[in-house]
Design a protein around this motif. Structure first.
Motif, PDB file in Angstrom:
ATOM      1  N   UNK A 276       0.799  -1.210   0.000  1.00 46.66           N
ATOM      2  CA  UNK A 276       0.000   0.000   0.000  1.00 46.66           C
ATOM      3  C   UNK A 276       0.842   1.274   0.000  1.00 46.66           C
ATOM      4  N   UNK A 277       0.268   2.273  -0.650  1.00 51.03           N
ATOM      5  CA  UNK A 277       0.739   3.651  -0.547  1.00 51.03           C
ATOM      6  C   UNK A 277      -0.378   4.400   0.162  1.00 51.03           C
ATOM      7  N   UNK A 304       4.513   0.874   2.127  1.00 52.50           N
ATOM      8  CA  UNK A 304       4.488  -0.228   3.081  1.00 52.50           C
ATOM      9  C   UNK A 304       4.106  -1.549   2.451  1.00 52.50           C
ATOM     10  N   UNK A 305       4.578  -2.616   3.066  1.00 50.94           N
ATOM     11  CA  UNK A 305       4.240  -3.980   2.649  1.00 50.94           C
ATOM     12  C   UNK A 305       3.941  -4.798   3.889  1.00 50.94           C
ATOM     13  N   UNK A 306       2.824  -5.485   3.867  1.00 55.44           N
ATOM     14  CA  UNK A 306       2.530  -6.446   4.923  1.00 55.44           C
ATOM     15  C   UNK A 306       2.556  -7.835   4.316  1.00 55.44           C
ATOM     16  N   UNK A 365      11.862  -1.082   8.927  1.00 54.78           N
ATOM     17  CA  UNK A 365      11.944  -0.240   7.738  1.00 54.78           C
ATOM     18  C   UNK A 365      13.143  -0.710   6.924  1.00 54.78           C
ATOM     19  N   UNK A 366      12.937  -0.846   5.622  1.00 52.85           N
ATOM     20  CA  UNK A 366      14.023  -1.246   4.721  1.00 52.85           C
ATOM     21  C   UNK A 366      14.395  -0.058   3.844  1.00 52.85           C
ATOM     22  N   UNK A 374       8.230   0.538   4.859  1.00 52.75           N
ATOM     23  CA  UNK A 374       7.856  -0.136   6.103  1.00 52.75           C
ATOM     24  C   UNK A 374       7.391  -1.567   5.788  1.00 52.75           C
ATOM     25  N   UNK A 375       7.975  -2.534   6.481  1.00 50.25           N
ATOM     26  CA  UNK A 375       7.559  -3.934   6.350  1.00 50.25           C
ATOM     27  C   UNK A 375       6.939  -4.396   7.661  1.00 50.25           C
ATOM     28  N   UNK A 376       5.763  -4.984   7.569  1.00 51.36           N
ATOM     29  CA  UNK A 376       5.125  -5.644   8.715  1.00 51.36           C
ATOM     30  C   UNK A 376       4.928  -7.103   8.323  1.00 51.36           C
TER      31      UNK A 376
END
Length: 441
Positions: A276-277, A304-306, A365-366, A374-376
């Motif tokens: 998502x943005x 971000x990526x989950x 965070x990468x 942001x990675x979750x």
């Protein structure tokens, strides 16, 4: 700091204090008892005096007037309002660094107004869905995008108190939307989002799959009758899921997810991914929650990526795969602000208002390719807890953070919208719990 505190950066929107929208805006005169009482209240906090002077200066300059009496004359002169509106739009364009002609600036400001409306619609469409009729915006305010017209409505006694408050609220939300748009243009976020997707498709996901090739599966989970945490989960194909659904009870769930895959060595590992943005209205709400007007400070998770994987070992494999993929894309990848509570012996220490210590996830965070993402990362079990567990479920968290930070009270004050905020908060938590624990998904 709460948005309702005396030191809030959103003091001008607070209905408790000297900046509150009054029942009437008829000017009583400089030396009237009403004005003297208001000045006395204003002077209780020296900071408010400075804010008031700055605010008056900005309003008078924006409208090109010298005093409140001239504002009233401007309200009744349509031709003059049109002239001032054109000048004001150029001022707004220069403030937010909008390059272009008058129509391009107007179009951009109209976009800010739509974002301001979207902020309210997003709340009435979810967090406050059963109370949508309470907080529905006045039609005249929704269709007005011109900042001069909105500003003049605030001083026009022909408008009801609610409409005058909504005009002020829309102007403030438009200002935040403008700041966010300026930040996005400065950071070139649209290009970075496209680059991030290209990186994932080119280097991370399995090369033998077409872009967008997803495998639908079902997570069959059992849940505790105490707090609805996930006690077990099995991955089923659609045929198996149809059979499992027949015997499903209140403490069992069937949740469909569509998974991609990546190749770690010779092993093909499935992963459910949500990329998502953040939309502008979500960023505006985050600025409000953080009591901050500067997106560069408050919004650090634009990209971000989950990801959801079957096990902790798969999570570790994915993290390692990301680093190798970045290297193949000719970029070093550095992980920052790492938090890992996937192991039961560790406990999440959420800094955000409304977050629960029971939350389990890996978060980091990468930094790669000129981006900070942001990675979750979840396992199937921790993600199901993130969706369904009491005090942890994301829908509950959203309700709590919007109410407990004071944002709902700031945007929908009690004396105008007649919402009992404590009661509404608790009822909305119950509302989402009932949805989560219902038999049918």
């Amino acid at each position: 700091m709460s948005v309702l505190s005396s030191n809030s950066v959103f003091t001008s929107l607070q209905q408790s204090g000297p900046f509150a929208v009054p029942d009437s805006v008829r000017y009583a005169g400089r030396f009237s008892a009403q004005t003297r009482e208001w000045v006395k209240k204003l002077q209780e906090d020296p900071n408010n005096v400075a804010k008031y002077r700055a605010l008056c200066s900005q309003i008078f300059e924006f409208l090109e007037v010298d005093n409140i009496e001239q504002i009233q004359l401007l309200i009744g002169n349509q031709e003059l309002r049109q002239q001032r509106s054109e000048r004001a739009l150029h001022l707004v364009g220069n403030m937010f660094g909008i390059n272009g002609n008058f129509n391009e600036i107007k179009s951009r400001v109209d976009e800010y107004a739509r974002t301001a409306d979207a902020v309210i619609h997003s709340l009435s469409g979810k967090i406050l869905l059963p109370y949508a009729s309470h907080i529905e915006a006045t039609n005249e305010i929704e269709v007005t995008n011109n900042p001069v017209e909105l500003l003049l409505i605030m001083f026009n006694d022909a408008y009801h108190k609610k409409a005058r408050f909504e005009a002020r609220r829309k102007l403030i939300l438009m200002t935040l939307a403008g700041s966010i748009d300026q930040r996005e243009r400065e950071t070139d976020i649209e290009h970075k989002f496209s680059s991030f997707l290209a990186f994932l498709n080119g280097y991370v996901w399995s090369p033998n799959l077409k872009i967008g090739d997803l495998d639908p599966v079902y997570l069959y989970s059992t849940h505790s009758n105490e707090d609805y945490r996930c006690t077990g989960v099995t991955v089923l194909n659609p045929l198996q899921a149809n059979l499992a659904e027949q015997g499903q009870d209140k403490y069992e769930k069937l949740t469909m997810i569509k998974r991609r895959s990546f190749n770690a060595g010779s092993k093909k590992t499935p992963i459910y991914v949500s990329i998502r943005k953040k939309p502008p209205e979500a960023k505006v709400l985050k600025l409000l929650r953080k009591n901050e007007k500067n997106p560069a400070v408050a919004v650090d998770d634009e990209l971000g990526l989950m990801g959801v994987l079957d096990s902790v070992s798969d999570v570790k494999a994915f993290q390692k795969h990301l680093t190798r993929s970045a290297s193949k894309a000719n970029s070093l990848m550095v992980l920052e602000d790492i938090s890992d509570t996937l192991i039961e012996s560790t406990q999440y220490r959420g800094r955000a208002v409304g977050s629960s210590d029971k939350t389990s996830m890996m978060k980091f965070f990468a930094r790669l390719g000129g981006m900070r993402v942001e990675f979750i990362i979840h396992t199937n079990q921790t993600w199901l807890n993130y969706m369904y567990q009491q005090d942890v479920a994301h829908n509950e968290y959203e309700v709590k953070r919007m109410f407990d930070t004071g944002v709902i009270e700031l945007l929908f004050p009690m004396d105008i919208f007649h919402l009992d905020h404590i009661k509404t908060r608790n009822e909305m938590v119950k509302f989402f719990r009932k949805q989560i624990e219902s038999y049918t998904l």
